[in-house]
Motif scaffolding. Structure first.
Motif, short mmCIF file in Angstrom:
data_model
loop_
_atom_site.label_atom_id
_atom_site.label_comp_id
_atom_site.label_asym_id
_atom_site.label_seq_id
_atom_site.Cartn_x
_atom_site.Cartn_y
_atom_site.Cartn_z
N LEU A 14 -0.83 39.93 -42.56
CA LEU A 14 -0.19 40.78 -43.56
C LEU A 14 1.04 40.10 -44.15
N ARG A 15 1.79 39.40 -43.31
CA ARG A 15 3.02 38.73 -43.77
C ARG A 15 2.73 37.61 -44.78
N THR A 16 1.55 37.01 -44.68
CA THR A 16 1.24 35.93 -45.63
C THR A 16 1.10 36.44 -47.05
N ALA A 17 0.93 37.75 -47.20
CA ALA A 17 0.74 38.34 -48.53
C ALA A 17 1.93 39.19 -48.96
N GLU A 18 3.07 39.07 -48.27
CA GLU A 18 4.19 39.98 -48.52
C GLU A 18 4.80 39.81 -49.91
N ASP A 19 4.55 38.68 -50.59
CA ASP A 19 5.11 38.51 -51.93
C ASP A 19 4.31 39.24 -53.00
N GLY A 20 3.20 39.89 -52.59
CA GLY A 20 2.42 40.67 -53.52
C GLY A 20 1.40 39.88 -54.32
N GLN A 21 1.35 38.56 -54.09
CA GLN A 21 0.41 37.73 -54.81
C GLN A 21 -0.96 37.77 -54.15
N GLU A 22 -1.99 37.55 -54.96
CA GLU A 22 -3.35 37.48 -54.44
C GLU A 22 -3.49 36.20 -53.62
N ARG A 23 -4.08 36.31 -52.45
CA ARG A 23 -4.20 35.17 -51.55
C ARG A 23 -5.66 34.81 -51.31
N ALA A 24 -5.95 33.50 -51.30
CA ALA A 24 -7.28 33.02 -50.93
C ALA A 24 -7.36 33.02 -49.40
N PHE A 25 -8.36 33.67 -48.86
CA PHE A 25 -8.44 33.83 -47.41
C PHE A 25 -8.53 32.48 -46.70
N LYS A 26 -9.27 31.53 -47.25
CA LYS A 26 -9.42 30.23 -46.60
C LYS A 26 -8.08 29.51 -46.45
N GLU A 27 -7.21 29.66 -47.45
CA GLU A 27 -5.89 29.03 -47.37
C GLU A 27 -5.04 29.67 -46.29
N VAL A 28 -5.17 30.98 -46.16
CA VAL A 28 -4.40 31.72 -45.15
C VAL A 28 -4.85 31.34 -43.74
N VAL A 29 -6.15 31.09 -43.58
CA VAL A 29 -6.67 30.69 -42.27
C VAL A 29 -5.95 29.45 -41.79
N LYS A 30 -5.81 28.45 -42.65
CA LYS A 30 -5.13 27.21 -42.27
C LYS A 30 -3.65 27.45 -42.00
N LYS A 31 -3.01 28.28 -42.82
CA LYS A 31 -1.58 28.54 -42.64
C LYS A 31 -1.29 29.19 -41.29
N ILE A 32 -2.09 30.19 -40.93
CA ILE A 32 -1.85 30.88 -39.66
C ILE A 32 -2.23 30.00 -38.48
N ALA A 33 -3.25 29.17 -38.65
CA ALA A 33 -3.62 28.22 -37.59
C ALA A 33 -2.46 27.27 -37.31
N ASP A 34 -1.80 26.82 -38.36
CA ASP A 34 -0.62 25.95 -38.20
C ASP A 34 0.53 26.71 -37.54
N GLN A 35 0.67 27.98 -37.91
CA GLN A 35 1.74 28.80 -37.34
C GLN A 35 1.60 28.91 -35.83
N TYR A 36 0.36 29.03 -35.35
CA TYR A 36 0.12 29.13 -33.90
C TYR A 36 -0.12 27.76 -33.25
N GLN A 37 0.03 26.71 -34.05
CA GLN A 37 -0.13 25.33 -33.56
C GLN A 37 -1.49 25.14 -32.88
N LEU A 38 -2.51 25.66 -33.52
CA LEU A 38 -3.85 25.50 -32.99
C LEU A 38 -4.35 24.08 -33.26
N THR A 39 -4.98 23.50 -32.28
CA THR A 39 -5.49 22.13 -32.40
C THR A 39 -6.88 22.14 -33.04
N ASP A 40 -7.37 20.94 -33.35
CA ASP A 40 -8.73 20.83 -33.88
C ASP A 40 -9.74 21.38 -32.87
N ALA A 41 -9.44 21.15 -31.58
CA ALA A 41 -10.34 21.66 -30.53
C ALA A 41 -10.34 23.18 -30.52
N ASP A 42 -9.17 23.79 -30.73
CA ASP A 42 -9.09 25.25 -30.79
C ASP A 42 -9.91 25.78 -31.96
#
Length: 303
Positions: A14-42
């Motif tokens: 929800l926080r990734t969309a707080e600016d009210g802009q339309e978000r592409a889900f695929k881009e958000v997937v990568k952003k949150i993965a980086d936020q949790y420091q998920l590895t390629d194996a994860d």
């Protein structure tokens, strides 16, 4: 790092969309993965069925529940956008959004009341059942049923005669696409008992090569000496390929010997034997079938 459960992912999504802009889900997937420091194996971890990435699936379900509660909307295919209710929710400076929190919203409460909520009655964040998505829940139940069926299969095989098991492994090979016909395979079994060979089946319908079979209906472990005897039997038949099947399991030494042998020897233990029987519908029947459907986004595309 362990992949967060889908409820934990609701607030970050929800926080990734707080600016009210339309978000592409695929881009958000990568952003949150980086936020949790998920590895390629994860990120490579799949659902039990192997059909979809686990992290993507959990994040997609987080989006689904946020939509059910009216916190996000889906303007077009592959995108999402925060709603006024979603912005109000973020304004409360929450530490977490989960199913218990969403139950305050009438749209989500209506879904639960209708019985369409798969995680019905499991609303506490500490509940293991509430930590997995409905799809994961279905797949875990399927795997549990499959394991129980595999155990029943092996118990039934062990209760039958050695001769029945020899015929069973030939039938399995036929189900897997080897041999020419059941009659031909039956003749092959008739030649068993020669130097430790329990069955012979053509590798293909033309009989260009033969596969020799050994079937051991055992409870104890199968060690290297048994594999050595089988290889010796292959040499005596001037054969090059063999499959050793058992209801138990093989020692590491047996596996290593089979791998390094000059002959092509495949070892099939009880676990794999049961899996192959289930996969090829041998000794089992379908009691019920359930289909899980998703929306066909291409159908609704006006491009």
């Amino acid at each position: 790092m362990a992949i967060p459960d889908f409820q934990t992912l609701m607030l970050p999504l929800l926080r990734t969309a707080e600016d009210g802009q339309e978000r592409a889900f695929k881009e958000v997937v990568k952003k949150i993965a980086d936020q949790y420091q998920l590895t390629d194996a994860d990120l490579a971890q799949l659902l039990p069925s192997g059909r979809a990435p686990l992290f993507y699936n959990r994040l997609a379900w987080a989006k689904t529940y946020l939509k059910k509660a009216g916190l996000v909307e889906l303007p077009k295919r592959g995108t999402f956008k925060i709603t006024s209710r979603g912005r109000e929710t973020l304004g409360k400076k929450l530490d977490r959004i989960d199913l218990a929190f969403l139950s305050q919203f009438p749209e989500y409460a209506a879904v639960r009341a209708s019985g369409d909520e798969v995680v019905e009655g499991k609303q506490t964040s500490n509940d293991v059942a509430a930590a997995i998505t409905p799809e994961e829940s279905i797949e875990r139940a399927y795997l549990a049923l499959k394991q129980a069926l595999a155990d029943d299969l092996l118990s039934s095989i062990k209760a039958c005669s050695p001769q029945f098991f020899e015929h069973l492994v030939v039938q399995l090979m036929i189900k897997m696409g080897y041999g020419g016909s059941r009659e031909e395979a039956g003749k092959a079994v008739g030649r068993s008992g020669d130097g430790g060979i329990d069955g012979i089946i053509n590798e293909d319908r033309l009989g260009l090569d033969a596969i020799y079979l050994q079937a051991k209906r055992w409870d104890g472990v199968v060690g290297r000496p048994e594999i050595m005897k089988f290889v010796g039997a292959l040499a005596g038949q001037r054969a090059t390929k063999g499959v050793f099947l058992t209801t138990s399991w093989f020692t590491q030494e047996a596996k290593e010997y089979a791998t390094t042998s000059q002959y092509k020897v495949v070892l099939v233990d009880g676990v794999r034997l049961a899996d192959l029987m289930i996969e090829h519908d041998l000794g089992v029947s379908v009691v019920a079938a359930y289909q899980v459907r998703r929306i066909d986004t291409d159908f609704f595309s006006e491009e």
